[in-house]
Design a protein around this motif. Structure first.
Motif, short mmCIF file in Angstrom:
data_model
loop_
_atom_site.label_atom_id
_atom_site.label_comp_id
_atom_site.label_asym_id
_atom_site.label_seq_id
_atom_site.Cartn_x
_atom_site.Cartn_y
_atom_site.Cartn_z
N ALA A 1 0.88 -1.17 0.00
CA ALA A 1 0.00 0.00 0.00
C ALA A 1 0.92 1.21 0.00
O ALA A 1 1.74 1.39 0.90
N LEU A 2 0.77 2.02 -1.03
CA LEU A 2 1.62 3.21 -1.19
C LEU A 2 0.74 4.41 -0.87
O LEU A 2 -0.32 4.57 -1.46
N TRP A 3 1.15 5.22 0.10
CA TRP A 3 0.26 6.31 0.51
C TRP A 3 1.00 7.59 0.83
O TRP A 3 2.18 7.59 1.12
N ARG A 4 0.27 8.71 0.69
CA ARG A 4 0.84 10.02 0.95
C ARG A 4 -0.03 10.73 1.98
O ARG A 4 -1.24 10.86 1.79
N SER A 5 0.60 11.13 3.07
CA SER A 5 -0.15 11.76 4.17
C SER A 5 -0.62 13.15 3.76
O SER A 5 -0.23 13.67 2.71
N GLU A 6 -1.44 13.76 4.62
CA GLU A 6 -1.97 15.08 4.28
C GLU A 6 -0.89 16.14 4.28
O GLU A 6 -1.02 17.16 3.61
N PHE B 1 -7.93 4.18 3.85
CA PHE B 1 -8.03 5.63 3.64
C PHE B 1 -6.99 6.34 4.48
O PHE B 1 -6.56 5.85 5.53
N VAL B 2 -6.55 7.50 3.97
CA VAL B 2 -5.55 8.31 4.67
C VAL B 2 -6.27 9.43 5.40
O VAL B 2 -7.13 10.11 4.83
N ARG B 3 -5.94 9.55 6.67
CA ARG B 3 -6.48 10.67 7.44
C ARG B 3 -5.32 11.26 8.22
O ARG B 3 -4.67 10.54 8.98
#
Lengths: 279, 217
Positions: free
Chosen positions: B34-39, B61-63
Motif C-alpha cells: 500500500a503506497l500512501w501520501r499523508s496530508e 483511507f488516509v487521514r
C-alpha cells in the motif's frame, strides 16, 4: 483442510420458491449437484446419487454425507405475525468460514456500512458475553450493543441496537436484533452459507421480521446493500482461507465472538475453508 | 528471465498518480504494498495487509498522517506502528501491532520502493519528465524487441524511432506483468505529450503481439 467432519452437516443450496423442473446446477464442497423440483425438492449429486433433502426457512437443504442430526431449530420461523424474506444469493470469492465470521463482527459497521449500521465517532465496542452452549453445541454472543444511524429499514434515526449472535452450524449463523416496531421481540436475520469450494461460497441471507410497512423489494434491497458492502471486504482478505491457529491475525476484545467461533471450529475439526499452521 | 539491476529499488508509480491524502496499491518483488501520501505530503510504503484481519490496506483511507484499514479503521503511522483501534478508543495499541514498512524515495517525479533497508539511493533519471504509467502482459524482452532497443541496467529503454522524445522505464512485476513508466525528453507541449502517449500505447500493443507469438523467448 478436512471435509470429513463437515460432510454430514446440512447446507443451503437454493430458495425453494424459486425452484423449477429445469433445475439449478450448483456445487457443494466441490461436488457438482442439481437441485430440482418435482412436487418436493430433489437434489442429485455425482453419478446420479440422490442426496438427503429438507425444505426449511425458505431454502432447500442437503448434505453430501449422512446427517446425524436434524437441521438446527429457529423457533421464530413458526411465530405468527412475522414476515419471511428470501433475500437471494450473493456469490463471494472467499472461504465460507470467513463469510460467517464477518457476519459475527460489529466493529466494522462504522467503516464498511457507514451511516447505515454504524457511523464515526460511535466506534466503541462495549464488553459483551460469549459462550459455547454445550447442551446445543452452539456459539452464542449476548448483550452486544452498538449505536446505529439506521439499524433497519423500519428504523428512523439513530438508536442503540442490541444484538444476540448464534452460530448454529459451521456455515450457518443467526442474528437476533432489536426490533424497532416491537420492543419486546427480536428481529431475526440469518446467514446461510453454501460452501461451493473452500475459497468460494454462495451466501443466502434470510429474515423473519416484524415489519408490516416496508415493501418486500425494499427489505431485500436493504439487506443486499449491506451484504454487497461486506463482499468488498471478504474478497480482499489475505489469506482467503480462515486462519484457525493464532499468529496470522491479531484479535482484540471486540473480536470475542470470532475467537470463540474459531475455537469451536477447531475443536470439532470443522476445517473446510480453514488454514492451519501445519499447512 | 530478464534481470534489471536497479539494486533493491523498484519504480512503483509516478508522483502525479499519488495525490496528498490518498493510498494506491503497488507491487515490489516482496509482494503487494500500500503506497500512501499523508496530508502533509509524506510518502510511505507498507505491506498490503492489515495484521488484524488480513484486509488489504490499499483499500483503506488516509487521514492526517496515518493510513487506516477500511475494515475496522485500525490506523497505522508512517513507521508501521498501529496508533488507533476504533473499537477500543481508550486503548493504547500494543507495540507488537505493526504493518511491515519499506523504504520509499521520490525523485524526478518517480516513486521508488526498496525491498530492504537500503543504504543506497534509487537511480537518478536526468532530464526526463514522467508522463504516465501503464501495465502490460508483455515481458521486458518483448518490449525491447518492439522498441528496437535494449534496456539499460536501470530498466530504461529508448525506442529507436522516437529516441529524441521518448524513454520507457520498465519494471518486471512478480505477477508476470511489466509496469511501464513513460518518460519524456526535453521541452514538451500538450500536443507532443498526447502524441507520445499514443506512441507508447502502440509500442505496448506491438510488444503484446510479439509476446503472444512467443518471440520474447
Amino acid at each position: 483442510m478436512s471435509i470429513q467432519a463437515m460432510i454430514d452437516e446440512w447446507y443451503p443450496v437454493g430458495i425453494f420458491a424459486q425452484l423449477d423442473e429445469a433445475g439449478r446446477n450448483t456445487m457443494l464442497m466441490g461436488e457438482p449437484i442439481v437441485v430440482t423440483k418435482d412436487g418436493n425438492a430433489r437434489v442429485t449429486g455425482r453419478n446420479g446419487r440422490s442426496l438427503p433433502v429438507k425444505v426449511r426457512y425458505g431454502h432447500v437443504w442437503t448434505s453430501l454425507g449422512e446427517p446425524k442430526k436434524d437441521l438446527f431449530p429457529i423457533p421464530e420461523a413458526d411465530q405468527p405475525g412475522r414476515r419471511f424474506v428470501d433475500v437471494g444469493v450473493v456469490r463471494v470469492r472467499c472461504s465460507p468460514l470467513r463469510a460467517v465470521e464477518n457476519f459475527l463482527d460489529i466493529a466494522h459497521f462504522p467503516f464498511v456500512h457507514t451511516d447505515i449500521l454504524g457511523a464515526e465517532p460511535h466506534t466503541e465496542v462495549q464488553n459483551y458475553k460469549v459462550e459455547i452452549r454445550e447442551d446445543v453445541d452452539e456459539v452464542w454472543a449476548t448483550q452486544v450493543k452498538f449505536y446505529q444511524p439506521q439499524a433497519a429499514k423500519s428504523a428512523s434515526g439513530g438508536i442503540t441496537t442490541e444484538y444476540m449472535y448464534r452460530v448454529a452450524a459451521p456455515t450457518c449463523t443467526v442474528l437476533y436484533k432489536t426490533c424497532p416496531p416491537r420492543p419486546t421481540e427480536w428481529d431475526v436475520i440469518t446467514l446461510f452459507v453454501q460452501p461451493l469450494t473452500e475459497e468460494l461460497c454462495d451466501v443466502w441471507p434470510w429474515m423473519a421480521l416484524f415489519d408490516d410497512e416496508t415493501s418486500m423489494t425494499d427489505l431485500i434491497h436493504f439487506q443486499q446493500t449491506i451484504f454487497l458492502q461486506d463482499r468488498s471486504i471478504l474478497e480482499n482478505q489475505i489469506p482467503r482461507l480462515l486462519p484457525l491457529d493464532p499468529g496470522m491475525e491479531i484479535p482484540t476484545r471486540a473480536d470475542m465472538t470470532s475467537i470463540a467461533y474459531r475455537r469451536w471450529l477447531k475443536r470439532h475439526n470443522y476445517t473446510y475453508g480453514a488454514q492451519l499452521v501445519a499447512q | 528471465m530478464h534481470t534489471l539491476t536497479t539494486g533493491p529499488w523498484t519504480p512503483v508509480a509516478l508522483s502525479a498518480d499519488l495525490p496528498v491524502g490518498t493510498v494506491i496499491p503497488a507491487r515490489i518483488p516482496a509482494g503487494s504494498i500500500a503506497l500512501w501520501r499523508s496530508e502533509s505530503g509524506r510518502l510511505s510504503a507498507s505491506a498490503d495487509r492489515c495484521p488484524h484481519r488480513g484486509m488489504s490496506l490499499s483499500h483503506g483511507f488516509v487521514r492526517g498522517e496515518n493510513l487506516s484499514c477500511i475494515y475496522h479503521g485500525w490506523s497505522y503511522a508512517r513507521s508501521g506502528k498501529c496508533v488507533r483501534i476504533p473499537a477500543h478508543p481508550g486503548l493504547e495499541p500494543p507495540e507488537a501491532i505493526r504493518a511491515k514498512t519499506f523504504a520509499v524515495e521520490e525523485a524526478g517525479g518517480v516513486i521508488w520502493v526498496a525491498t530492504d533497508e537500503a543504504a543506497t539511493t534509487p537511480p537518478v533519471l536526468e532530464g526526463l519528465m514522467p508522463l504516465r504509467s501503464m501495465t502490460t502482459s508483455a515481458g521486458i524482452a518483448a518490449i525491447e524487441a518492439a522498441a528496437g532497443a535494449k534496456a539499460t541496467a536501470e530498466g530504461l529503454v529508448v525506442p529507436a524511432e522516437n529516441a529524441d522524445t521518448l524513454c520507457l522505464l520498465l519494471s518486471a512485476r512478480d505477477d508476470g506483468q511489466t509496469l511501464i513508466h513513460v518518460l519524456l525528453k526535453g521541452e514538451t507541449t500538450a500536443d507532443s505529450r498526447i502524441a507520445a502517449s499514443r506512441v507508447a500505447e502502440s509500442l505496448r500493443r506491438a510488444a503484446e503481439d510479439l509476446q503472444k507469438k512467443g518471440i520474447a523467448a
